[in-house]
Design a protein around this motif. Structure first.
Motif, PDB file in Angstrom:
ATOM      1  N   TYR A 152      39.378  40.646  34.375  1.00  0.00           N
ATOM      2  CA  TYR A 152      39.585  39.163  34.796  1.00  0.00           C
ATOM      3  C   TYR A 152      39.040  38.971  36.160  1.00  0.00           C
ATOM      4  O   TYR A 152      38.558  37.984  36.552  1.00  0.00           O
ATOM      5  N   LEU A 153      39.579  39.875  37.082  1.00  0.00           N
ATOM      6  CA  LEU A 153      39.298  39.662  38.575  1.00  0.00           C
ATOM      7  C   LEU A 153      37.732  39.932  38.768  1.00  0.00           C
ATOM      8  O   LEU A 153      37.257  39.140  39.595  1.00  0.00           O
ATOM      9  N   VAL A 154      37.223  41.042  37.891  1.00  0.00           N
ATOM     10  CA  VAL A 154      35.872  41.012  38.152  1.00  0.00           C
ATOM     11  C   VAL A 154      34.998  39.935  37.521  1.00  0.00           C
ATOM     12  O   VAL A 154      34.018  39.229  38.107  1.00  0.00           O
ATOM     13  N   LYS A 155      35.501  39.347  36.632  1.00  0.00           N
ATOM     14  CA  LYS A 155      34.979  38.161  35.849  1.00  0.00           C
ATOM     15  C   LYS A 155      35.057  36.934  36.880  1.00  0.00           C
ATOM     16  O   LYS A 155      34.062  36.273  37.116  1.00  0.00           O
ATOM     17  N   GLN A 156      36.240  36.686  37.653  1.00  0.00           N
ATOM     18  CA  GLN A 156      36.460  35.682  38.553  1.00  0.00           C
ATOM     19  C   GLN A 156      35.479  35.542  39.758  1.00  0.00           C
ATOM     20  O   GLN A 156      34.995  34.709  40.337  1.00  0.00           O
ATOM     21  N   GLU A 182      45.390  56.530  46.757  1.00  0.00           N
ATOM     22  CA  GLU A 182      45.836  55.928  47.723  1.00  0.00           C
ATOM     23  C   GLU A 182      47.074  55.486  47.991  1.00  0.00           C
ATOM     24  O   GLU A 182      47.699  55.023  48.919  1.00  0.00           O
ATOM     25  N   ALA A 183      47.806  55.428  46.998  1.00  0.00           N
ATOM     26  CA  ALA A 183      49.309  54.914  46.599  1.00  0.00           C
ATOM     27  C   ALA A 183      49.700  53.681  47.321  1.00  0.00           C
ATOM     28  O   ALA A 183      50.543  53.429  47.951  1.00  0.00           O
ATOM     29  N   ARG A 184      48.829  52.823  46.852  1.00  0.00           N
ATOM     30  CA  ARG A 184      48.830  51.506  47.277  1.00  0.00           C
ATOM     31  C   ARG A 184      48.329  50.670  46.317  1.00  0.00           C
ATOM     32  O   ARG A 184      47.627  50.927  45.209  1.00  0.00           O
ATOM     33  N   GLU A 185      48.763  49.058  46.107  1.00  0.00           N
ATOM     34  CA  GLU A 185      48.329  47.983  45.293  1.00  0.00           C
ATOM     35  C   GLU A 185      46.595  47.898  45.549  1.00  0.00           C
ATOM     36  O   GLU A 185      46.605  47.796  46.907  1.00  0.00           O
ATOM     37  N   MET A 186      45.954  47.658  44.694  1.00  0.00           N
ATOM     38  CA  MET A 186      44.602  47.358  44.944  1.00  0.00           C
ATOM     39  C   MET A 186      44.259  45.644  45.151  1.00  0.00           C
ATOM     40  O   MET A 186      44.820  45.068  44.345  1.00  0.00           O
ATOM     41  N   THR A 187      43.658  45.501  46.340  1.00  0.00           N
ATOM     42  CA  THR A 187      43.560  43.934  46.378  1.00  0.00           C
ATOM     43  C   THR A 187      42.058  43.552  45.664  1.00  0.00           C
ATOM     44  O   THR A 187      41.325  44.693  45.178  1.00  0.00           O
ATOM     45  N   VAL A 188      42.038  42.321  45.601  1.00  0.00           N
ATOM     46  CA  VAL A 188      40.715  41.892  45.043  1.00  0.00           C
ATOM     47  C   VAL A 188      39.662  42.648  45.697  1.00  0.00           C
ATOM     48  O   VAL A 188      38.429  43.026  44.959  1.00  0.00           O
ATOM     49  N   ASP A 189      39.504  42.514  46.943  1.00  0.00           N
ATOM     50  CA  ASP A 189      38.418  43.150  47.617  1.00  0.00           C
ATOM     51  C   ASP A 189      38.065  44.588  47.214  1.00  0.00           C
ATOM     52  O   ASP A 189      37.050  45.195  47.063  1.00  0.00           O
ATOM     53  N   ALA A 217      35.001  48.476  44.796  1.00  0.00           N
ATOM     54  CA  ALA A 217      34.816  49.766  43.833  1.00  0.00           C
ATOM     55  C   ALA A 217      34.005  49.452  42.671  1.00  0.00           C
ATOM     56  O   ALA A 217      33.251  50.510  42.308  1.00  0.00           O
ATOM     57  N   PHE A 218      33.810  48.419  42.091  1.00  0.00           N
ATOM     58  CA  PHE A 218      33.124  48.052  41.096  1.00  0.00           C
ATOM     59  C   PHE A 218      31.579  48.070  41.665  1.00  0.00           C
ATOM     60  O   PHE A 218      30.814  48.878  41.012  1.00  0.00           O
ATOM     61  N   ARG A 219      31.416  47.532  42.565  1.00  0.00           N
ATOM     62  CA  ARG A 219      29.917  47.481  43.356  1.00  0.00           C
ATOM     63  C   ARG A 219      29.300  48.902  43.618  1.00  0.00           C
ATOM     64  O   ARG A 219      28.092  49.311  43.354  1.00  0.00           O
ATOM     65  N   LYS A 220      30.293  49.830  44.138  1.00  0.00           N
ATOM     66  CA  LYS A 220      30.089  51.217  44.191  1.00  0.00           C
ATOM     67  C   LYS A 220      29.954  51.842  42.788  1.00  0.00           C
ATOM     68  O   LYS A 220      28.992  52.974  43.081  1.00  0.00           O
TER      69      LYS A 220
END
Length: 801
Positions: free
Chosen positions: A405-409, A434-441, A446-449
Motif C-alpha cells: 500500500y505504501l508503494v502504491k501511495q 537494522e533492528a528498527r521500524e522502516m519509514t516510508v522513505d 529499498a524498492f527503487r534499489k
C-alpha cells in the motif's frame, strides 16, 4: 531573532468587548447560512499566478454545480481581464437565473462606474463596496478622520444608488447592495455601527426579503479568539437599527487558525451569511473554508444546501485552477483524513464496520433510520464520493499488504500479489538487519534499489536508451490459421556504461528483447508472469508494467521481478523486463564488444553501430547501419593486414570519411555558407522558402527554393544548381547531449537520378550532420549526401560558374 521571553513588551492583547448577557453561547444552529463563494475574486487575488479566463470559467461552473447562489466573480475595475470575464459570463449566458453575480469595488467614483458597467444586463447583481474603517488604517494608511471615513462611505453609497438605478432602468438588472466596513474587527465597535447606519440611510432602499441591505463584517485580519468575533457580531446585531432589513454577512480570515470557529460562532451570534473560499484559499493563511463549514453542518444532520457528493472531482478542479494543493490532513478533503495507521485505530474502525453492519440490518428490518456511528470517522466517506480503500492503512510492520500500500501511495505502483510477497521479504531482511521500524522513505528507497526504479541514481547495469519495435509477418500457417506476426526489436542498451546496439525477434516486444539479450549478451531468461496498469487518466497517463523472469531448466522457484513505467506501453514493458534482468544477472560478467569483420566475422552491423554510438553519440538508423557495415566489410577485405579486425579509431575515421561527418567546409565539394528559412504557409500548411549562399567546387552560388518543409525547399534550390533529380529516401534525427549543450543529429539518404544515353541512372548516398539548430543539421546532412553521391554534376550558370 529568537522568540521573546516576554512577548507582552512587543504585542498587545485584543481588547474584550463588555457584552452583558450574551446569548450566542447557549444557541444551537439548525439552518445553513446564505453562502457566498469569493474564490474568483478574493481567492484569485491571493494567487501567485492569477487564474486565466479559462480557469475562472471552469471554476465558476464548478461553483454553480455545487449549488452556490451568490458568487463574487471579480474586481472588475482592477483589470481589463476581470472586466472582460464578467462580461463574458453575462453575454454568453453562463449565469443561471437564480444566481447573483457579486462584484467588488472600493469607494472611488470612477471605479464604481466601471464596476456597475461590468454587470449591466445581468439578471441579478450585487455591488459590494468597501472602505477601511479601523483606527490603524485611518491613521496610518489613509490618514483620514472618523468624519472623513464616514463621509467617504456615504458619498459613494449614493453614487452606487444613482448608477444602479440608471442601469436597472436601461437594462432591467436587479441590484442588491453590500457594504463592508473593512478591518471591522479592528474598528471601534460603535464607530462601525455608526458608519453602517449612515450607509443604510444613504442607500435609502433597505427593505425586507430580497430588498435587505448586506453589511459584511470582515475579520480582515484575525486579531482575537472566535468568541470575541461572536461578541462583536452579537453587539452589532443588537445595536443596528431595522435589523429585519439587514443581511449580516461574515468574512473571516484565518490568521489565527480559527476562522471556522469564528464563522460558526458568528452565525450563533446572529449572522445570516458567510463569505469564503473552497478549501480556504485567500491572502496569508486564507479565508474561511466553505467546504469545511458546510460539511460540519452535514455531520450534524443539517443539509448545507450545497453539494460535495464528488469531493475528489472538486478538489481536482480547485487545485488545477489555484495551483495550490489540499493538505493531506485538511478536514473532509485531505488524502489522509479517513485513514487509520495505528493498530488500535485500525482495530476500532474494523470492529465499528462489523457492528454497524449488524445494527443497520436491524434498523432496516424495523424501518428505522440507519445512523452512521463509527469510531474515528465522523462522516461516511461514501457520501463524498470516496471509497473505503484508504480507511485502514498499514505501516511497515503490518505485512505485505501494508508495504504494498505504501508503494502504491508513494510511487503509484499497484504491485501484483507475488511481487508483494517478494518485496516484503526484502523489507523484512532490511528491518531485521537494522533492528528498527522502516519509514516510508526506507521502503520506497529499498524498492527503487531492488528494482532499479526511479532514475539515474538507481539504474542497473542494463539501461534502455532507445528502441524501435517493428512487425515482420511470418509465413502463412497451415490449416488456414490466422497469419502470425513476429516482432523485431532494434534498440540501444547501455551495458555497464557502454552503449550496445542489439537486435532480436520474438512473438512480442518482450520476447524480442529477450532474444536480443541472449544473442548479444549471453543472457538466457524466460518470462513467467506479466501484468500492467495505468498510473493516471488523460493524455499524460503512464503505464506501469511488472515482469517476472526465471532461468529455463533451473530451479523454477528462483525468479526475479522487475517494474517499468513509461507513457508508451511497449517501453514500459521493456523497462520492466530489463529491471528484472538486472536483478537476475547480479555481478555476472557480460561479453565485451569486440570488432571482428570479414570472412570469419564475429561482429555484425549492430556491433559496428555500437562503436559509432559510443565514440560519436550517433544512433544510426537501421538502413544506415546496414550500409555502413558493407563499407566496413569492404575496407577490411581490401586491407593488406593479415588480421580481419578493425580498431575503434579506424572505424570512427572510416565513418567520418564515408559520410563527410564533421569535415570542415573547405574540405567539402558542396557546403552551405549561409541561409535564411522563411515560413510561407497560411496556417493550413508548412511551406518554407530557403534563400542562401552555397559553395560548390570552391565557388559561391546564390540559391533559393520552396518546399513543404526545410529539406524539400533545399532540394528545390539544389535542382537549380545540379543536373538530374535529387530526392530523399529516408530521413531521421535525434538529440545529442542534454541541457544548453544539446545538438541535433540528422541522417539523410539521398537518391540521385540522371539520364545517360536515354537511360535513367540512379545512385544513392547517406549524409550525416549535427548542429545546435535542427534545421541547419538537416540541411547539412543533405549536402553531405550530395558530396557523397557518385556522378552528381553541377550546372554551368550564366556567368560561367
Amino acid at each position: 531573532m529568537p522568540m521573546l521571553s516576554d512577548p507582552s513588551i512587543k504585542y498587545k492583547p485584543y481588547t474584550p468587548l463588555e457584552l452583558k448577557e450574551r446569548q450566542w453561547p447557549s444557541k444551537v444552529n439548525r439552518t445553513p447560512p446564505i453562502w457566498l463563494s469569493t474564490d474568483l475574486r478574493d481567492g484569485n487575488q491571493a494567487l501567485a499566478n492569477p487564474m486565466t479566463i479559462e480557469q475562472k470559467t471552469l471554476f465558476f461552473k464548478t461553483i454553480v454545480k455545487c449549488g452556490y447562489k451568490e458568487i463574487e466573480v471579480a474586481y472588475p475595475a482592477a483589470s481589463d481581464t476581470d472586466f472582460g470575464f464578467v462580461r463574458m459570463l453575462i453575454e454568453e449566458k453562463l449565469v443561471p437565473d437564480d444566481v447573483w453575480l457579486q462584484v467588488l469595488t472600493p469607494a472611488r467614483e470612477d471605479l464604481i462606474k466601471r464596476t456597475v458597467e461590468s454587470v449591466a444586463g445581468c439578471k441579478k447583481a450585487i455591488i459590494h463596496m468597501y472602505n477601511a474603517t479601523s483606527c490603524l488604517f485611518r491613521e496610518v494608511v489613509f490618514r483620514n478622520s472618523k468624519e472623513e471615513t464616514l463621509a467617504l462611505a456615504v458619498k459613494h453609497t449614493k453614487i452606487i444608488r444613482q448608477l444602479t438605478e440608471e442601469c436597472t432602468a436601461k437594462y432591467g438588472t436587479v441590484f442588491k447592495y453590500e457594504y463592508s466596513p473593512e478591518t471591522f474587527t479592528q474598528t471601534e465597535p460603535d464607530f462601525a455601527i455608526e458608519v453602517c447606519e449612515a450607509v443604510k440611510k444613504a442607500w435609502g432602499k433597505a427593505g425586507t426579503g430580497e430588498d435587505r441591505i448586506i453589511f459584511n463584517l470582515p475579520a480582515t485580519v484575525e486579531i482575537g479568539p472566535p468568541n470575541h468575533y461572536a461578541d462583536l457580531i452579537e453587539n452589532f446585531c443588537r445595536k443596528i437599527s431595522e435589523r429585519e432589513k439587514i443581511i449580516i454577512s461574515l468574512h473571516p480570515h484565518n490568521d489565527r487558525g480559527t476562522s471556522i470557529a469564528a464563522a460558526e460562532l458568528g452565525i450563533l451570534a446572529g449572522a445570516d451569511r458567510v463569505e469564503g473560499c473552497l478549501f480556504g484559499n485567500g491572502e496569508r493563511t486564507g479565508n474561511v473554508d466553505l467546504v469545511n463549514l458546510a460539511l460540519n453542518l452535514y455531520t450534524q444532520g443539517i443539509h448545507p444546501h450545497v453539494d460535495f457528493s464528488d469531493i475528489q472531482a472538486i478538489i481536482e478542479i480547485v487545485t488545477q485552477c489555484n495551483d495550490l494543493p489540499v493538505h493531506p490532513r485538511h478536514p473532509y478533503a485531505g488524502e489522509l483524513v479517513f485513514t487509520a495507521f495505528s493498530g488500535s485505530h485500525q482495530d476500532a474502525v474494523k470492529k465499528g464496520f462489523e457492528v454497524q453492519k449488524a445494527r443497520h440490518e436491524v434498523a432496516r428490518s424495523k424501518g428505522e433510520n440507519q445512523y452512521w456511528h463509527m469510531p474515528y470517522l465522523p462522516i461516511d466517506p461514501a457520501d463524498l464520493g470516496c471509497d473505503y480503500d484508504a480507511v485502514i492503512r498499514v505501516n511497515s510492520q503490518s505485512g505485505k499488504g501494508g508495504i504494498a500500500y505504501l508503494v502504491k501511495q508513494n510511487l503509484g505502483l499497484d504491485l501484483p500479489r507475488k511481487m508483494q510477497i517478494a518485496f516484503y521479504s526484502v523489507i523484512q531482511t532490511i528491518a531485521d538487519r537494522e533492528a528498527r521500524e522502516m519509514t516510508v522513505d526506507d521502503i520506497t528507497t529499498a524498492f527503487r534499489k531492488t528494482y532499479h526504479f526511479g532514475g539515474p541514481n538507481y539504474q542497473g547495469r542494463l539501461v534502455l536508451r532507445s528502441f524501435k519495435i517493428s512487425s515482420d509477418p511470418a509465413a502463412e500457417l497451415k490449416d488456414e490459421e490466422a497469419q502470425d506476426e513476429r516482432r523485431r526489436f532494434d534498440g540501444t542498451v547501455s551495458v555497464d556504461g557502454v552503449f550496445r546496439v542489439i537486435k532480436g525477434e520474438g512473438n512480442g516486444p518482450l520476447s524480442a528483447l529477450l532474444d536480443a539479450l541472449h544473442t548479444y549478451l549471453d543472457i538466457d531468461l524466460s518470462i513467467r508472469e506479466y501484468s500492467e496498469h495505468t498510473l493516471s487518466d488523460g493524455k499524460d497517463a503512464k503505464a506501469a508494467s511488472y515482469v517476472e523472469v526465471y532461468t529455463p531448466g533451473e530451479n523454477k522457484k528462483t525468479s526475479w521481478w522487475g517494474v517499468g513505467v513509461d507513457p508508451d506501453i511497449a517501453a514500459s514493458g521493456l523497462r520492466a523486463l530489463l529491471s528484472a534482468v538486472n536483478s537476475a544477472i547480479g555481478d555476472k560478467p557480460l561479453p565485451e564488444l569486440k570488432l571482428s569483420v570479414g570472412l570469419n566475422a564475429q561482429s555484425d552491423q549492430a556491433d559496428i553501430a555500437s562503436v559509432i554510438l559510443n565514440t560519436l553519440q550517433l544512433e544510426l538508423p537501421r538502413r544506415l547501419q546496414s550500409s555502413f557495415f558493407e563499407v566496413v566489410q569492404r575496407a577490411v577485405r581490401d586491407s593488406p593486414a593479415s588480421t580481419k579486425e578493425i580498431s575503434y579509431d579506424a572505424l570512427t575515421k572510416l565513418f567520418k570519411d564515408t559520410y563527410k561527418y564533421e569535415l570542415p567546409a573547405e574540405a567539402m565539394r558542396c557546403s552551405l555558407k549561409s541561409f535564411k528559412m522563411e515560413y510561407l504557409g497560411d496556417g493550413t500548411d508548412s511551406r518554407r522558402q530557403i534563400n542562401g549562399e552555397l559553395i560548390v567546387d570552391s565557388r559561391s552560388r546564390k540559391i533559393t527554393g520552396e518546399g513543404n518543409g526545410p529539406l524539400s525547399a533545399m532540394l528545390a534550390a539544389l535542382h537549380s544548381q545540379f543536373d538530374g533529380t535529387l530526392s530523399i529516401r529516408e530521413y531521421s534525427e535525434h538529440s545529442i547531449g542534454e541541457g544548453t549543450e544539446v545538438l541535433a543529429a540528422s541522417y539523410v539518404e539521398l537518391v540521385y537520378t540522371i539520364d545517360e544515353g536515354g537511360k535513367q541512372k540512379k545512385t544513392s548516398a547517406w549524409g550525416v550532420a549535427s548542429d545546435a539548430d535542427i534545421t541547419a543539421s538537416g540541411l547539412k546532412a543533405v549536402l553531405c549526401a550530395v558530396c557523397s553521391v557518385e556522378g552528381v554534376k553541377a550546372k554551368t550558370i550564366a556567368n560561367g560558374r
